[in-house]
Design a protein around this motif. Structure first.
Motif, PDB file in Angstrom:
ATOM      1  N   LEU A   8     -21.569  58.993  61.981  1.00 38.66           N
ATOM      2  CA  LEU A   8     -20.761  59.659  60.929  1.00 38.66           C
ATOM      3  C   LEU A   8     -21.482  59.366  59.386  1.00 38.66           C
ATOM      4  CD1 LEU A   8     -17.157  58.951  61.961  1.00 38.66           C
ATOM      5  CD2 LEU A   8     -18.377  61.236  61.930  1.00 38.66           C
ATOM      6  N   HIS A   9     -22.673  58.707  59.542  1.00 33.05           N
ATOM      7  CA  HIS A   9     -23.249  58.312  58.486  1.00 33.05           C
ATOM      8  C   HIS A   9     -24.798  58.208  58.362  1.00 33.05           C
ATOM      9  CE1 HIS A   9     -22.831  55.165  54.739  1.00 33.05           C
ATOM     10  NE2 HIS A   9     -23.891  56.102  54.470  1.00 33.05           N
ATOM     11  N   VAL A  10     -25.471  59.264  57.949  1.00 36.94           N
ATOM     12  CA  VAL A  10     -26.909  59.577  58.345  1.00 36.94           C
ATOM     13  C   VAL A  10     -27.449  59.987  56.990  1.00 36.94           C
ATOM     14  CG1 VAL A  10     -28.606  60.953  59.470  1.00 36.94           C
ATOM     15  CG2 VAL A  10     -26.531  59.654  60.587  1.00 36.94           C
ATOM     16  N   HIS A  11     -28.606  59.635  56.531  1.00 37.38           N
ATOM     17  CA  HIS A  11     -29.496  59.943  55.323  1.00 37.38           C
ATOM     18  C   HIS A  11     -30.780  60.693  55.766  1.00 37.38           C
ATOM     19  CE1 HIS A  11     -26.666  58.145  52.415  1.00 37.38           C
ATOM     20  NE2 HIS A  11     -26.459  57.219  53.255  1.00 37.38           N
ATOM     21  N   THR A  12     -30.939  61.751  54.862  1.00 33.54           N
ATOM     22  CA  THR A  12     -32.404  62.413  55.115  1.00 33.54           C
ATOM     23  C   THR A  12     -33.008  62.375  53.910  1.00 33.54           C
ATOM     24  OG1 THR A  12     -31.849  64.536  54.440  1.00 33.54           O
ATOM     25  CG2 THR A  12     -30.840  63.981  56.580  1.00 33.54           C
ATOM     26  N   ASP A  40     -26.075  62.646  52.504  1.00 29.45           N
ATOM     27  CA  ASP A  40     -26.966  62.472  51.759  1.00 29.45           C
ATOM     28  C   ASP A  40     -26.457  62.073  50.347  1.00 29.45           C
ATOM     29  OD1 ASP A  40     -29.653  62.305  52.509  1.00 29.45           O
ATOM     30  OD2 ASP A  40     -29.481  64.402  53.163  1.00 29.45           O
ATOM     31  N   HIS A  41     -26.837  61.123  49.635  1.00 32.31           N
ATOM     32  CA  HIS A  41     -26.193  60.806  48.363  1.00 32.31           C
ATOM     33  C   HIS A  41     -26.161  61.902  47.314  1.00 32.31           C
ATOM     34  CE1 HIS A  41     -26.685  56.443  49.489  1.00 32.31           C
ATOM     35  NE2 HIS A  41     -27.765  56.686  49.738  1.00 32.31           N
ATOM     36  N   ASP A  42     -24.951  62.119  46.826  1.00 28.06           N
ATOM     37  CA  ASP A  42     -24.702  63.432  45.838  1.00 28.06           C
ATOM     38  C   ASP A  42     -25.458  64.520  46.024  1.00 28.06           C
ATOM     39  OD1 ASP A  42     -23.206  61.324  44.271  1.00 28.06           O
ATOM     40  OD2 ASP A  42     -24.858  60.157  44.178  1.00 28.06           O
ATOM     41  N   VAL A  66     -21.226  64.435  52.538  1.00 30.90           N
ATOM     42  CA  VAL A  66     -21.977  63.991  51.202  1.00 30.90           C
ATOM     43  C   VAL A  66     -21.427  62.333  51.056  1.00 30.90           C
ATOM     44  CG1 VAL A  66     -20.180  64.857  49.739  1.00 30.90           C
ATOM     45  CG2 VAL A  66     -22.387  64.223  48.708  1.00 30.90           C
ATOM     46  N   GLU A  67     -22.269  61.592  50.540  1.00 26.23           N
ATOM     47  CA  GLU A  67     -21.990  60.023  49.930  1.00 26.23           C
ATOM     48  C   GLU A  67     -22.192  60.012  48.585  1.00 26.23           C
ATOM     49  OE1 GLU A  67     -24.233  56.779  51.497  1.00 26.23           O
ATOM     50  OE2 GLU A  67     -22.481  55.442  50.988  1.00 26.23           O
ATOM     51  N   VAL A  68     -20.775  60.232  47.863  1.00 28.45           N
ATOM     52  CA  VAL A  68     -20.651  60.285  46.413  1.00 28.45           C
ATOM     53  C   VAL A  68     -20.755  59.096  45.908  1.00 28.45           C
ATOM     54  CG1 VAL A  68     -19.110  61.047  44.549  1.00 28.45           C
ATOM     55  CG2 VAL A  68     -19.012  62.233  46.702  1.00 28.45           C
ATOM     56  N   SER A 160     -24.235  54.650  61.078  1.00 23.61           N
ATOM     57  CA  SER A 160     -25.445  53.805  61.181  1.00 23.61           C
ATOM     58  C   SER A 160     -25.907  53.559  59.749  1.00 23.61           C
ATOM     59  CB  SER A 160     -26.664  54.472  61.851  1.00 23.61           C
ATOM     60  OG  SER A 160     -27.096  55.752  61.323  1.00 23.61           O
ATOM     61  N   ASP A 161     -25.568  54.548  58.569  1.00 22.29           N
ATOM     62  CA  ASP A 161     -25.951  54.654  57.528  1.00 22.29           C
ATOM     63  C   ASP A 161     -27.892  54.637  57.538  1.00 22.29           C
ATOM     64  OD1 ASP A 161     -26.436  54.547  54.545  1.00 22.29           O
ATOM     65  OD2 ASP A 161     -25.463  52.771  54.328  1.00 22.29           O
ATOM     66  N   ALA A 162     -28.232  55.263  58.602  1.00 26.68           N
ATOM     67  CA  ALA A 162     -29.675  55.551  58.816  1.00 26.68           C
ATOM     68  C   ALA A 162     -30.305  56.155  57.683  1.00 26.68           C
ATOM     69  CB  ALA A 162     -29.935  56.162  60.069  1.00 26.68           C
ATOM     70  N   HIS A 163     -31.458  55.365  56.874  1.00 26.20           N
ATOM     71  CA  HIS A 163     -32.299  56.000  56.287  1.00 26.20           C
ATOM     72  C   HIS A 163     -33.685  56.376  57.060  1.00 26.20           C
ATOM     73  CE1 HIS A 163     -29.348  54.556  53.289  1.00 26.20           C
ATOM     74  NE2 HIS A 163     -29.833  55.283  52.694  1.00 26.20           N
ATOM     75  N   LEU A 164     -33.806  55.552  58.130  1.00 29.01           N
ATOM     76  CA  LEU A 164     -35.291  55.759  59.089  1.00 29.01           C
ATOM     77  C   LEU A 164     -34.738  56.435  60.354  1.00 29.01           C
ATOM     78  CD1 LEU A 164     -36.770  52.288  58.417  1.00 29.01           C
ATOM     79  CD2 LEU A 164     -37.196  54.558  57.132  1.00 29.01           C
TER      80      LEU A 164
HETATM   81 ZN   LIG Z   1     -25.412  55.718  52.982  1.00 29.96          ZN
END
Ligand SMILES: [Zn+2]
Ligand SMILES: [Zn+2]
Length: 220
Positions: A8-12, A40-42, A66-68, A160-164
């Motif tokens: 539920l928490h993934v960044h690209t 993704d952030h904002d 979105v992660e605000v 995961s808050d994955a950034h990789l």
């Molecule tokens: Zn995050």
């Protein structure tokens, strides 16, 4: 009823990640997940972007989110294509989220190194708490989130808050739904038909991912 494993928490690279949404989905599939939320952030996905991603992802579930960066810290909205601007007071972000029928999740609430909202969590209305974040350096941050959720009878989820790409699936949530439609998934989260899974092998894992991310950033 079917059980879906969703991160539920993934960044690209649409924010501070390193891979495209399609690449992240490829890795998520390799880890046998059924879906991810792109948060993704904002920078929420547009409907056109989601459509394009979904064309490549076939039956893989892609939750737009979105992660605000609210004034008080980070907050996740799932199921939206718009977001309030950075620095908006969290109460207004929540008002916005409710108006858009978003699923509201408080990520890493007690992690002061990741812009957790801390004690503000007591004063606001939301749907679920992220009780485990593999990126949290000190176990106490996750432990506090977990015990807060239990004590206050809040719905526990994990991401995961994955950034990789390799961080995808280090934590995820099993969701029991009657269909794979997004609305039904949102509904299940709100009703607490969820079970958070922690898949992070070790503390060293967290550290080495952090270092790798720092190095990759240098070359960005
Ligand atoms: Zn995050
Ligand atoms: Zn965050």
């Amino acid at each position: 009823v079917q059980l879906m494993s969703i991160d539920l928490h993934v960044h690209t690279k649409r924010s501070d990640g390193v891979a495209s949404p399609i690449e992240m989905i490829y890795f998520a599939r390799k880890k046998h997940l059924d879906g991810i939320a792109i948060t993704d952030h904002d920078n929420p996905l547009t409907e056109d972007e989601l459509e394009l991603i979904q064309e490549h992802a076939y039956d893989f579930i892609v939750i737009p989110g979105v992660e605000v960066s609210a004034r008080e810290g980070h907050i996740l909205l799932l199921g939206v294509f718009e977001a309030p601007e950075k620095g908006t007071p969290i109460k207004d972000v929540i008002k916005f989220g409710r108006k858009k029928d978003a699923v509201i999740i408080i990520p890493h609430p007690f992690d002061i190194l990741r812009k957790g909202i801390g004690k503000t969590i007591k004063k606001i209305d939301y749907d679920a708490i992220e009780i485990y974040n593999p990126g949290s350096i000190l176990p106490i941050f996750n432990n506090r989130a977990r015990s807060y959720a239990i004590k206050n009878n809040k719905i526990p989820v994990a991401g995961s808050d994955a950034h990789l790409p390799e961080a995808i699936g280090l934590a995820y949530t099993i969701i029991a739904t009657t269909s794979n439609k997004l609305k039904s998934i949102y509904d299940s989260i709100r009703k607490g038909r969820v079970y958070p899974i922690i898949n992070n092998s070790s503390f060293l894992n967290t550290i080495s991912l952090k270092i790798r991310r720092k190095i990759l950033r240098l070359f960005k």
